[in-house]
Design an enzyme around this catalytic site. Structure first.
Site, PDB file in Angstrom:
ATOM      1  N   HIS A 113     -36.301 -42.868 -13.909  1.00 33.30           N
ATOM      2  CA  HIS A 113     -37.439 -42.868 -12.995  1.00 33.30           C
ATOM      3  C   HIS A 113     -38.476 -43.871 -13.493  1.00 33.30           C
ATOM      4  CE1 HIS A 113     -41.052 -41.465 -10.901  1.00 33.30           C
ATOM      5  NE2 HIS A 113     -40.241 -40.913 -10.025  1.00 33.30           N
ATOM      6  N   GLU A 185     -36.903 -47.442  -6.084  1.00 26.22           N
ATOM      7  CA  GLU A 185     -38.337 -47.196  -6.197  1.00 26.22           C
ATOM      8  C   GLU A 185     -39.079 -48.517  -6.397  1.00 26.22           C
ATOM      9  OE1 GLU A 185     -39.291 -43.334  -8.647  1.00 26.22           O
ATOM     10  OE2 GLU A 185     -38.123 -44.722  -9.864  1.00 26.22           O
TER      11      GLU A 185
END
EC number: 5.3.1.1
Length: 271
Positions: A113, A185
Site C-alpha cells: 500500500h 493507487e
C-alpha cells in the site's frame, strides 16, 4: 470452498469478466467494539446477489483477530489483513505471519500500500518476500502499485508502476488469475483534493493489464482483477467502476461508514 471461519468463499474460482470487487481498507481506525458494531449494521444491508460483487474488508490486526470469534461478519463479506510478515515465523517482534492471518479466517492481504511504501519506507525486495510468503500460505495478495505526483509529472508512470510489478512478481507463477489482485493507487490523487480523470484511470489500468499479460501470460494476466484506489466514494464510483479496465475499488475513508460502504456495494452491483 469455505474459509477457516466457515464463511463461504469464492476465491478459488477464476474471476468472471463482469464481477466487481469492493474492498474496504480501514487503515488505523476502529476498536474491537467499533468493528463489531460496524458489521452488525452492515448485515442489515441487502447482500449482493449471485456472483456480481465480491466484498472484502481489511480491518486492523486487533479487530481482525477479534472478529474471528463472533458471528457479526455477514457470510457475503471476506476479510483480509492490511499487512503481513515477510517471514514464516521466528523472532520478529511485532510481525504477524501468514499462518496467523489465515487462522482468523482471512483470505486476502494488502501488500505494498502507498502508505507502507512512502511513509513506512518498505523496500521493493521486502514487498516481494511478503507476496511470496502470502502465496505460499494460500493468502491472496492485493498488490498495490502507483506513482507519486513528481513521478507522473516527469513522465515516469510506466517506469515506476511496471517496475513495482516486475519486482513484486519476479519468479511468481500462478495457477490462475484468482490468486492475485492488483490495486492501482495514484498517490497524487489520494487525500490531495486532486482527482484522476476517468481517462487517466482507464489508461493506467489498460497499461497494467498489458504488463500483467507479459509477466504472467495472456490467460492468467488477463484474468487478474485490477482495482482502483484513489479517493473512491459513492459520488464517483459508478463512473469509475464502469470503465472497461476497472474491476472494482480499493476504498479507504468511504469504507469506514457501513451506510456508505453498503452504497458502494449496491453501485458495483448495478455497473
Amino acid at each position: 470452498m469455505k474459509s477457516d471461519s466457515g464463511r463461504v468463499s469464492h476465491v478459488s474460482r477464476q474471476k468472471e469478466n463482469n464481477m466487481k470487487m469492493v474492498a474496504g481498507n480501514w487503515k488505523m481506525f476502529k476498536t474491537v467494539e467499533e468493528a463489531r458494531a460496524y458489521f452488525v449494521e452492515l448485515a442489515t444491508a441487502t447482500p449482493p446477489q449471485g456472483d456480481k460483487v465480491r466484498v472484502i474488508v481489511f480491518p486492523n490486526y486487533i479487530a481482525l483477530g477479534a472478529l474471528a470469534t463472533t458471528g457479526s461478519v455477514p457470510a457475503w463479506v471476506l476479510l483480509g489483513a492490511q499487512d503481513v510478515a515477510a517471514e514464516v515465523e521466528g523472532a520478529f517482534t511485532g510481525e504477524v505471519s501468514p499462518a496467523m492471518i489465515r487462522s482468523t479466517g482471512a483470505t486476502h492481504v494488502l501488500i505494498g500500500h502507498s502508505e507502507r511504501r512512502h511513509i513506512i519506507g518498505e523496500s521493493a525486495d521486502l514487498l516481494h518476500r511478503k507476496l511470496i510468503n502470502s502465496l505460499q500460505a494460500s493468502l491472496i495478495p492485493v498488490l498495490c502499485v502507483g506513482e507519486t505526483l513528481e513521478e507522473r509529472n516527469a513522465g515516469k508512470i510506466e517506469e515506476v508502476v511496471f517496475g513495482q510489478l516486475d519486482t513484486a512478481l519476479s519468479d511468481v507463477q500462478l495457477c490462475d488469475g484468482a490468486q492475485l489482485v492488483v490495486a492501482y493507487e495514484p498517490v497524487w490523487a489520494i487525500g490531495t483534493g486532486v482527482n484522476a480523470t476517468n481517462e487517466q484511470i482507464e489508461e493506467a489500468h489498460h497499461l497494467i493489464r498489458q504488463h500483467l499479460k507479459q509477466l504472467l501470460g495472456t490467460a492468467i494476466g488477463g484474468s487478474v482483477a485490477i482495482l482502483y484506489g484513489g479517493s473512491v466514494k459513492p459520488a464517483n464510483f459508478a463512473s469509475i467502476a464502469g470503465l472497461p479496465s476497472v474491476d472494482g475499488g480499493l476504498i479507504g475513508g468511504a469504507s469506514l461508514k457501513p451506510s456508505a460502504f453498503a452504497e458502494l456495494i449496491a453501485i458495483a452491483e448495478q455497473v
